[in-house]
Design a protein around this motif. Structure first.
Motif, mmCIF file in Angstrom:
data_model
loop_
_atom_site.group_PDB
_atom_site.id
_atom_site.type_symbol
_atom_site.label_atom_id
_atom_site.label_comp_id
_atom_site.label_asym_id
_atom_site.label_seq_id
_atom_site.Cartn_x
_atom_site.Cartn_y
_atom_site.Cartn_z
ATOM 1 N N SER A 102 0.841 -1.195 0.000
ATOM 2 C CA SER A 102 0.000 0.000 0.000
ATOM 3 C C SER A 102 0.879 1.250 0.000
ATOM 4 N N LYS A 103 0.821 1.979 -1.117
ATOM 5 C CA LYS A 103 1.619 3.213 -1.218
ATOM 6 C C LYS A 103 1.126 4.225 -0.172
ATOM 7 N N ALA A 104 -0.186 4.204 0.119
ATOM 8 C CA ALA A 104 -0.746 5.135 1.102
ATOM 9 C C ALA A 104 -0.169 4.839 2.489
ATOM 10 N N THR A 117 10.796 12.158 1.476
ATOM 11 C CA THR A 117 10.139 11.538 0.321
ATOM 12 C C THR A 117 9.472 12.656 -0.472
ATOM 13 N N ALA A 118 8.930 12.361 -1.651
ATOM 14 C CA ALA A 118 8.263 13.391 -2.450
ATOM 15 C C ALA A 118 7.007 13.884 -1.727
ATOM 16 N N GLN A 119 6.709 15.196 -1.841
ATOM 17 C CA GLN A 119 5.444 15.750 -1.323
ATOM 18 C C GLN A 119 4.290 15.000 -1.970
ATOM 19 N N LEU A 140 3.777 15.610 -12.530
ATOM 20 C CA LEU A 140 3.282 14.956 -11.317
ATOM 21 C C LEU A 140 3.269 13.443 -11.537
ATOM 22 N N VAL A 141 3.358 12.709 -10.427
ATOM 23 C CA VAL A 141 3.394 11.254 -10.539
ATOM 24 C C VAL A 141 2.107 10.688 -9.925
ATOM 25 N N VAL A 142 1.392 9.877 -10.720
ATOM 26 C CA VAL A 142 0.176 9.228 -10.218
ATOM 27 C C VAL A 142 0.516 7.780 -9.895
ATOM 28 N N LYS A 143 0.183 7.352 -8.669
ATOM 29 C CA LYS A 143 0.502 5.988 -8.255
ATOM 30 C C LYS A 143 -0.731 5.284 -7.705
ATOM 31 N N ALA A 144 -1.064 4.156 -8.294
ATOM 32 C CA ALA A 144 -2.141 3.343 -7.729
ATOM 33 C C ALA A 144 -1.698 2.912 -6.335
ATOM 34 N N GLY A 152 1.449 0.457 -12.118
ATOM 35 C CA GLY A 152 0.644 1.406 -11.349
ATOM 36 C C GLY A 152 1.170 2.834 -11.286
ATOM 37 N N VAL A 153 2.363 3.085 -11.859
ATOM 38 C CA VAL A 153 2.956 4.419 -11.729
ATOM 39 C C VAL A 153 3.023 5.114 -13.089
ATOM 40 N N THR A 154 2.505 6.339 -13.151
ATOM 41 C CA THR A 154 2.607 7.110 -14.407
ATOM 42 C C THR A 154 3.134 8.503 -14.097
ATOM 43 N N LEU A 182 -0.861 10.854 -5.198
ATOM 44 C CA LEU A 182 -0.398 11.830 -6.189
ATOM 45 C C LEU A 182 0.828 12.481 -5.568
ATOM 46 N N GLU A 183 1.930 12.543 -6.334
ATOM 47 C CA GLU A 183 3.114 13.131 -5.708
ATOM 48 C C GLU A 183 3.947 13.944 -6.681
ATOM 49 N N GLU A 184 4.808 14.770 -6.114
ATOM 50 C CA GLU A 184 5.678 15.600 -6.937
ATOM 51 C C GLU A 184 6.749 14.728 -7.587
ATOM 52 N N PHE A 185 7.270 15.181 -8.702
ATOM 53 C CA PHE A 185 8.307 14.467 -9.437
ATOM 54 C C PHE A 185 9.666 14.817 -8.847
ATOM 55 N N LEU A 186 10.452 13.791 -8.522
ATOM 56 C CA LEU A 186 11.789 14.028 -7.966
ATOM 57 C C LEU A 186 12.834 13.915 -9.066
ATOM 58 N N GLU A 189 19.228 10.826 -9.397
ATOM 59 C CA GLU A 189 19.695 9.528 -9.874
ATOM 60 C C GLU A 189 19.128 8.452 -8.955
ATOM 61 N N GLU A 190 18.601 7.376 -9.550
ATOM 62 C CA GLU A 190 17.997 6.328 -8.723
ATOM 63 C C GLU A 190 19.042 5.372 -8.175
ATOM 64 N N LEU A 191 18.763 4.858 -6.989
ATOM 65 C CA LEU A 191 19.651 3.882 -6.354
ATOM 66 C C LEU A 191 18.797 2.808 -5.683
ATOM 67 N N LEU A 270 15.493 4.531 -3.952
ATOM 68 C CA LEU A 270 15.809 5.922 -3.593
ATOM 69 C C LEU A 270 16.046 6.801 -4.812
ATOM 70 N N MET A 271 15.791 8.087 -4.633
ATOM 71 C CA MET A 271 16.252 9.081 -5.594
ATOM 72 C C MET A 271 17.322 9.881 -4.861
ATOM 73 N N ILE A 272 18.471 10.057 -5.509
ATOM 74 C CA ILE A 272 19.573 10.784 -4.871
ATOM 75 C C ILE A 272 19.760 12.114 -5.600
ATOM 76 N N LEU A 279 13.176 8.775 -0.327
ATOM 77 C CA LEU A 279 12.574 7.453 -0.520
ATOM 78 C C LEU A 279 11.532 7.529 -1.630
ATOM 79 N N ILE A 280 11.695 6.717 -2.683
ATOM 80 C CA ILE A 280 10.662 6.629 -3.724
ATOM 81 C C ILE A 280 9.684 5.521 -3.357
ATOM 82 N N GLU A 281 10.234 4.386 -2.986
ATOM 83 C CA GLU A 281 9.375 3.239 -2.694
ATOM 84 C C GLU A 281 10.129 2.241 -1.845
ATOM 85 N N TYR A 282 9.343 1.416 -1.138
ATOM 86 C CA TYR A 282 9.894 0.226 -0.512
ATOM 87 C C TYR A 282 9.404 -0.985 -1.277
#
Ligand code: AMP
Ligand code: GLY
Length: 422
Positions: A102-104, A117-119, A140-144, A152-154, A182-186, A189-191, A270-272, A279-282
């Motif tokens: 659950s992203k929420a 993390t992103a707003q 903006l990033v939309v995530k189910a 689920g991510v666009t 719904l979140e801001e775009f970061l 570089e991803e790690l 992560l986004m660095i 944190l982008i996701e776990y």
């Protein structure tokens, strides 16, 4: 020990190959496995989401440890079910699995413990979406909210596409949930940063960078991953301390406070930016294809590590690493991540003699009359170990040319960040 490994991807073939060589391993069954695991273990075609049927198979094979590869059974509570039935298992329980399921849940945890993390805004209806759009900058990033098999991510460049994608999710495009984040775009570089965790502690389990976009130069839609390399050169001691202090420790202590301590692999996405981690996701499992480039670098007996973690004895183990680099390139079916054909024979694969430092992990394949056939979008992971990323990539591409599979395609630019001069 008799082992059961759940899953059928390249990740599971990599785990299976390593575990099958351990002195501790007597028998290994893969549920359902692929053509690669069929050569070194016993594949059993049972639906692993049907926990009752699965339990029967585990009992009849006298399984002493279950290792769960993919997220779906974890999110659905396989660990709780097996433990209740007195079967030892490696992986997080259903509550802890919400970090990915659950992203929420994950974003609320970030808010509560001030994890960078992103707003964001958790949206249940069009009004919520409108209110976030009016306060934010594009893209903006939309995530189910729930599991969406990587779809689920666009990333949206216009308000119109935010609205239309959000509406599809509210209408039930994904069965797992009708909510969205719904979140801001970061920028950055991803790690991919990995840990192995038990009730009492955690240890570093490798770093990697993968390439999620289907096209070269990071273009086109997102995929499960088109290739990866390890170690990630962006990681340094100072950055690692920030990741641990600001992100990992608050998360693990929150789960302990909720009486659901974490156990298993944890993939911190992560986004660095300017040496600062967000944190982008776990993910509550190893990455795929990141696992395929981390496992060949481990010196310590992997099964011994997993077995001790299942008994909460991680502190007894010292994890040692080979001082080598590893890269993998994913050979996909043409059309992936959209529509593609299955059941295409991969003829030349049988003829190739692999060496110690270049080998293939199977992903979407199956074995039929002793021939290899494609059975998915990501088909093979051609993997090399050595010192210099540039040479690894060269050797992998040479091997892919030998395989010469006309139904496939791959990215030639995997590792571009660490191979500047072609
Ligand atoms: P997720 O499922 O959250 O990992 O998202 C999939 C991929 O989308 C990530 O690996 C990133 O490449 C990208 N992504 C997700 N969220 C963001 C964000 N807030 N900013 C930039 N890229 C993102
Ligand atoms: N390679 C990305 C993932 O495993 O989620």
């Amino acid at each position: 020990m008799n082992i059961a490994l759940i899953g059928s991807g390249g990740r599971e073939h990599a785990l299976c190959l390593n575990i099958s060589k351990s002195k501790l391993c007597k028998n290994i069954i893969c549920i359902p496995g692929n053509a690669g695991t069929a050569k070194i273990a016993t594949n059993i075609a049972v639906d692993f989401l049907n926990f009752k049927k699965l339990l029967k198979v585990l009992r009849s094979n006298k399984i002493e440890l279950v290792i769960v590869g993919p997220e779906e059974p974890l999110v659905k509570g396989i660990v709780d079910f097996l433990k209740k039935n007195k079967i030892r298992v490696f992986g997080p329980n259903k509550y802890a699995a919400k970090l990915e399921g659950s992203k929420a849940f994950m974003k609320n945890l970030c808010r509560k413990y001030k994890i960078p993390t992103a707003q964001f805004k958790i949206c249940k209806n069009k009004r919520d979406v409108e209110s976030f759009i009016s306060k934010s900058k594009l893209p903006l990033v939309v995530k189910a909210d729930g599991l969406a098999a990587g779809k689920g991510v666009t990333i949206c460049k216009s308000k119109k596409s935010v609205t239309s994608i959000s509406n599809e999710i509210f209408k039930g495009k994904f069965k797992s949930s009708k909510k969205l984040v719904l979140e801001e775009f970061l920028e950055g570089e991803e790690l991919s940063y990995f840990l192995i965790i038990d009730r009492f502690g955690y240890k570093f389990f490798g770093s990697a960078q993968d390439h999620k976009r289907v096209g070269e130069k990071e273009t086109g839609p997102n995929t499960g991953g088109m290739g990866a390399y390890s170690p990630a050169t962006i990681l340094n001691k100072k950055l690692e301390r920030k990741i641990i202090k600001r992100i990992v420790e608050p998360t693990l202590s929150a789960l302990k406070k909720e009486k659901n301590p974490y156990q298993g692999f944890l993939y911190v996405g992560l986004m660095i930016k300017d040496n600062e981690p967000y944190l982008i996701e776990y993910n509550i499992r190893m990455g795929d294809p990141e696992c395929q480039v981390i496992v060949p670098r481990i010196k310590t007996d992997l099964l011994k590590i997993l077995n001790e973690v299942a008994s909460n004895n991680l502190n007894k183990i010292k994890i040692q690493w080979n001082n080598i680099s590893c890269m993998t390139i994913v050979l996909c079916s043409k059309g992936y991540p959209g529509k593609y054909q299955k059941n295409k024979i991969i003829k030349n694969l049988q003829k190739i003699r692999f060496k110690k430092n270049i080998f293939v992990f199977h992903a979407g394949t199956k074995l039929l009359n002793n021939n290899f056939y494609s059975n998915g979008g990501r088909v093979l992971n051609i993997t090399a170990t050595g010192k210099v990323f540039k040479n690894l990539r060269k050797n992998i591409i040479k091997t892919i040319k030998k395989i010469n599979w006309k139904f496939g395609f791959f990215r030639r630019d995997i590792g571009w960040r660490v191979i500047k001069n072609k």
